[in-house]
Enzyme design. Structure first.
Site: not given
Ligand SMILES: Cc1ncc(C[n+]2csc(CCOP(=O)(O)OP(=O)(O)O)c2C)c(N)n1
Length: 355
Positions: A251, A255, A264
Site C-alpha cells: 500500500r 493505513h 513508521y
Molecule cells: C480483532 C481486531 N484486532 C485489532 C484491530 C485493530 N486493527 C485494525 S486494522 C489492523 C491491522 C490489520 O492489518 P492487515 O490484516 O495486514 O490488513 P491491512 O490493514 O494491511 O489491509 C488492526 C490490528 C481490529 N480491527 N480487529
C-alpha cells in the site's frame, strides 16, 4: 521455500512470461482490465480528497493494491459471495457494488452496508479475520444447497495472526468448502512490518498445515491474479475445497486517513516501488510493448472514470440526512433508561444547550 515461489505472468517491464494465456488475452479484455484499474484508483484518490475536505468521515485507501483486488473480483461469477475488509472497495466495485453506497459507508451510514439487489457482498469486516469464518459458512451453505457457487474472503497479512484465520482455514479444509482465501500481503498491519508479525517466510506456506493448496503470486500482476484466482475458484466449484492465495503487494499510502505512515516507514520506499512495480504502470507497459496503447483512448477512459465518480459523489451528498433517533431507538427491543438519558443529552447538545 521452493514450493512457494512467486508466480508471475507479467514482469515489471510488461513482458508476458506465461505464453499459455496469450490466446485468452484479447485486446478488449486487456482494455477492460486497464479501465477497471484506472477507475478504482481514481475513486480511491477522490475518496481521500473528500475526507480531507470534511465531506467523508474516514477512509482506508488501497492505492497500490488495485491489481490484487480487481483481478480477483473479476474472476468471480455473478452468483458468488464476496467478503471484503475495510480496504477492499476495489474488489467490491469490480464485483458490482455501488460507489454511492461505499461512500455512504465511509460517512458512517447504515445504508452503506447494503449491497445492490441480488449481489452477495458482505459489509466490510472491521474486526480482523472474522470474515474468513463467514465466507466459510456461506460456502458450506452453497455446498449444501447443491450449487457450484463459491465464496472469496479478502484479508491482510496481519489477519493471519488471528485465531479466526486458522479456524476458517481448518473448517473449510475439513468440509471442503468452496472458498478462496485471498490474502493481500501489503507487508504492514498498520505500523507493524511483516517481519515483526511472523517468522514464516511466506503466508502461502500456512496452507500446508491445513492440507490445502497455497500459492504465492505477484499481487501487482493483474494477469497472474486473475488467472490463478480463476483456477482456485474452479477447484472450489469442482468439490476440491479451499485454496489460500497470497498476493504480494504494497500500500503506497496510509493505513487509513487517521494514520501517518511517515511515523513508521520511509515513504520514499513507496515511490521507488511505484516506479518499479506499480500494477497500472505494468499493464500500460504491456499494452505499449504489444502496440495496443493509445493516448487518446487513455484520456477518454480517464475522463469517463472521473465523471462517473463525480456523479456518485453528488448522489451520496444528495442522500437524505440520517434520522438521529435511529442511533438510540434500535439498541434494545425496549428502551432502557440509560439509552433514553443519552438520547436526551444528545438532543440537548444538538440544540446547542450546555448542561
Ligand atoms: C480483532 C481486531 N484486532 C485489532 C484491530 C485493530 N486493527 C485494525 S486494522 C489492523 C491491522 C490489520 O492489518 P492487515 O490484516 O495486514 O490488513 P491491512 O490493514 O494491511 O489491509 C488492526 C490490528 C481490529 N480491527 N480487529
Amino acid at each position: 521455500m521452493e514450493q512457494f515461489q512467486m508466480i508471475r505472468y507479467l514482469d515489471e517491464n510488461g513482458n508476458l512470461l506465461n505464453s499459455d494465456i496469450s490466446k485468452a488475452l484479447s485486446i478488449d479484455f486487456i482494455k477492460e482490465l486497464y479501465t477497471r484499474l484506472l477507475y478504482v484508483r481514481t475513486f480511491d484518490r477522490k475518496a481521500i480528497s473528500l475526507q480531507r475536505q470534511g465531506r467523508l468521515g474516514t477512509y482506508a485507501p488501497f492505492e497500490g493494491q488495485e491489481a490484487a483486488q480487481v483481478g480477483s473480483a473479476l474472476a468471480l461469477r455473478p452468483d458468488d459471495w464476496l467478503f471484503p475488509t475495510y480496504r477492499d472497495h476495489a474488489a467490491s466495485i469490480t464485483f458490482g457494488h455501488s460507489l454511492k453506497t461505499i461512500l455512504l459507508y465511509w460517512n458512517g451510514r447504515l445504508e452503506g452496508c447494503v449491497p445492490p439487489d441480488g449481489k452477495k457482498i458482505f459489509p466490510p469486516a472491521v474486526p480482523i479475520a472474522t470474515q474468513l469464518l463467514h465466507a466459510t459458512g456461506a460456502a458450506m451453505a452453497e455446498q449444501r444447497k447443491g450449487t457450484d457457487n463459491a465464496a472469496i474472503a479478502y484479508f491482510g497479512d496481519g489477519a493471519t495472526s488471528e485465531g479466526d484465520f486458522h479456524e476458517g482455514l481448518n473448517f473449510a479444509s475439513v468440509f471442503k468448502a468452496p472458498v478462496v482465501f485471498f490474502n493481500q500481503n501489503n507487508q504492514f498491519a498498520i505500523s507493524v512490518p511483516i517481519e515483526r508479525q511472523m517468522n514464516s517466510e511466506t503466508i502461502a506456506q500456512k496452507a500446508v498445515a491445513y492440507g490445502i493448496p497455497g500459492i504465492r503470486i505477484d499481487g501487482n500482476d493483474i494477469l497472474a491474479v486473475y488467472f490463478e484466482t480463476k483456477k482456485a475458484l474452479n477447484r472450489a466449484r469442482n468439490g476440491e475445497g479451499p485454496t489460500l492465495i497470497e498476493a504480494v503487494t504494497w500500500r503506497y499510502g496510509a493505513h487509513t486517513t487517521a494514520d501517518d505512515p511517515t511515523k513508521y516507514r520511509n515513504q520514499a520506499e513507496s515511490e521507488v516501488k511505484r516506479e518499479k512495480s506499480d500494477p497500472i504502470l505494468r499493464l500500460e507497459r504491456f499494452m505499449k510493448n504489444e502496440g495496443n496503447w493509445n493516448d487518446e483512448w487513455h484520456e477518454k477512459v480517464a475522463q469517463e472514470s472521473a465523471q462517473s465518480i463525480e456523479k456518485a459523489v453528488a448522489e451520496m451528498e444528495a442522500f437524505p440526512e440520517p434520522n438521529v433517533d435511529d442511533l438510540f431507538d434500535h439498541v434494545f427491543a425496549e428502551k432502557t433508561w440509560s439509552i433514553m438519558d443519552q438520547k436526551d443529552q444528545y438532543f440537548e447538545f444538538l440544540r446547542g444547550v450546555n448542561r
